[in-house]
Design a protein around this motif. Structure first.
Motif, short mmCIF file in Angstrom:
data_model
loop_
_atom_site.label_atom_id
_atom_site.label_comp_id
_atom_site.label_asym_id
_atom_site.label_seq_id
_atom_site.Cartn_x
_atom_site.Cartn_y
_atom_site.Cartn_z
N GLY A 140 0.48 -1.55 0.15
CA GLY A 140 0.04 -0.32 0.06
C GLY A 140 1.07 1.35 0.50
O GLY A 140 0.44 2.02 -0.43
N ILE A 141 1.79 1.30 0.84
CA ILE A 141 2.93 2.36 1.33
C ILE A 141 3.68 2.65 -0.42
O ILE A 141 3.65 4.37 -0.98
CB ILE A 141 4.08 2.17 1.94
CG1 ILE A 141 3.19 2.05 3.39
CG2 ILE A 141 4.65 3.30 1.96
CD1 ILE A 141 4.58 2.14 4.90
N VAL A 142 3.82 1.55 -1.45
CA VAL A 142 4.64 1.50 -2.57
C VAL A 142 3.35 2.29 -3.31
O VAL A 142 3.88 3.40 -4.16
CB VAL A 142 4.82 0.55 -3.29
CG1 VAL A 142 5.51 0.05 -4.17
CG2 VAL A 142 6.38 -0.52 -1.74
N THR A 143 2.29 1.97 -3.06
CA THR A 143 1.27 2.12 -3.98
C THR A 143 0.66 3.63 -3.76
O THR A 143 1.23 4.72 -4.86
CB THR A 143 -0.26 1.17 -3.42
OG1 THR A 143 0.59 0.31 -4.11
CG2 THR A 143 -1.40 2.45 -5.03
N VAL A 144 1.03 4.02 -3.07
CA VAL A 144 1.07 5.77 -2.60
C VAL A 144 1.93 6.14 -2.94
O VAL A 144 1.56 7.03 -3.91
CB VAL A 144 -0.02 6.02 -0.93
CG1 VAL A 144 0.82 7.37 -0.61
CG2 VAL A 144 -0.68 5.25 -0.72
N VAL A 145 2.81 6.19 -3.15
CA VAL A 145 4.59 6.77 -3.44
C VAL A 145 4.84 6.59 -5.27
O VAL A 145 4.36 7.64 -5.43
CB VAL A 145 5.65 6.11 -2.51
CG1 VAL A 145 6.93 6.49 -3.26
CG2 VAL A 145 5.72 6.05 -1.69
#
Length: 254
Positions: A140-145
């Motif tokens: 999820g963090i990778v997607t947000v970034v």
């Protein structure tokens, strides 16, 4: 007899005087014709030189406009390629994030199925669940970034497009000033060619030289023309901070 001779001599003298007067008139007419021909040749030479200079200026202006048009087309083509690469990277990042999330979900489901068959492995089950949750959070963090990076790239593209539009407007203004200056110069040349007195010619020549200097300033950029591509010239100022996401392969700061 003597009177007849005197009359004959006087007649001859008159004939000679008439012939001399005719010769003088003929020479004066020839001189006047030669002077008129020379003046006509001078005027025609000046007109030819003026036409040649105007043709040269028009040719140079057309060449400059063609170069500017080709530069704008090349910049637009490169910008389209860059935007396509950014969009491709964003789509690939989103697809990769979804695939990783699906893989993590499948792994989690397989782990739960295995743990349901062995109730004695509760501790391992808790560890796997925690790992799966951590994987989902990381994805999820990778997607947000990735999405944030794409949004920043989009904002940068819009800013560059705005700068390109400003450059195009500046070029249009400069072209209009060139046309206006050419019109003024053509009018001054026409007035100079038909000027009668020296004072008028000197005044018109000064105006023509001033207009030529103005056109030269416009050709050099007008002192306020933006640099190519809309980017400000580097003058040793402070460097803008980098806002790209860590590891972004398309970041312009690298």
């Amino acid at each position: 007899m003597s009177e007849q001779k005197e009359s004959s001599v006087l007649f001859s003298l008159k004939e000679l005087m008439n012939l001399e007067e005719d010769r003088i008139k003929s020479e004066e007419a020839q001189k006047a014709a030669a002077a008129a021909a020379a003046e006509k040749a001078r005027v025609e030479a000046e007109r030819a030189a003026r036409d040649a200079e105007e043709h040269r200026i028009r040719t140079e202006e057309e060449r400059r406009r063609n170069e500017e048009r080709r530069s704008r087309e090349e910049a637009a083509r490169l910008e389209a390629i860059r935007q396509a690469e950014i969009e491709k990277a964003r789509v690939e990042a989103e697809q990769k994030a979804r695939l990783e999330a699906m893989a993590a979900q499948q792994h989690h489901e397989r782990s739960l199925a295995a743990l349901q068959q062995d109730e004695g492995k509760k501790k391992l089950r808790k560890l796997l669940i925690g790992g799966a949750i951590a994987s989902v959070l990381v994805i999820g963090i990778v997607t947000v970034v990735a999405v944030d990076s794409a949004q920043k790239n989009e904002a940068r593209i819009q800013a560059e497009a705005a700068r390109a539009r400003e450059l195009e407007e500046a070029n249009k203004r400069l072209e209009a000033q060139f046309k206006e200056s050419e019109g003024k110069m053509a009018g001054l040349r026409d007035q100079l060619a038909t000027a009668k007195d020296e004072a008028t010619r000197l005044a018109l020549q000064k105006q023509l030289e001033a207009e030529q200097q103005k056109q030269e300033q416009l050709r050099r950029g007008g002192g306020g023309r933006p640099a190519a591509g809309g980017a400000p010239a580097s003058g040793g100022g402070t460097k803008a901070p980098c806002n790209c996401a860590p590891g972004d392969p398309l970041c312009s700061c690298l």
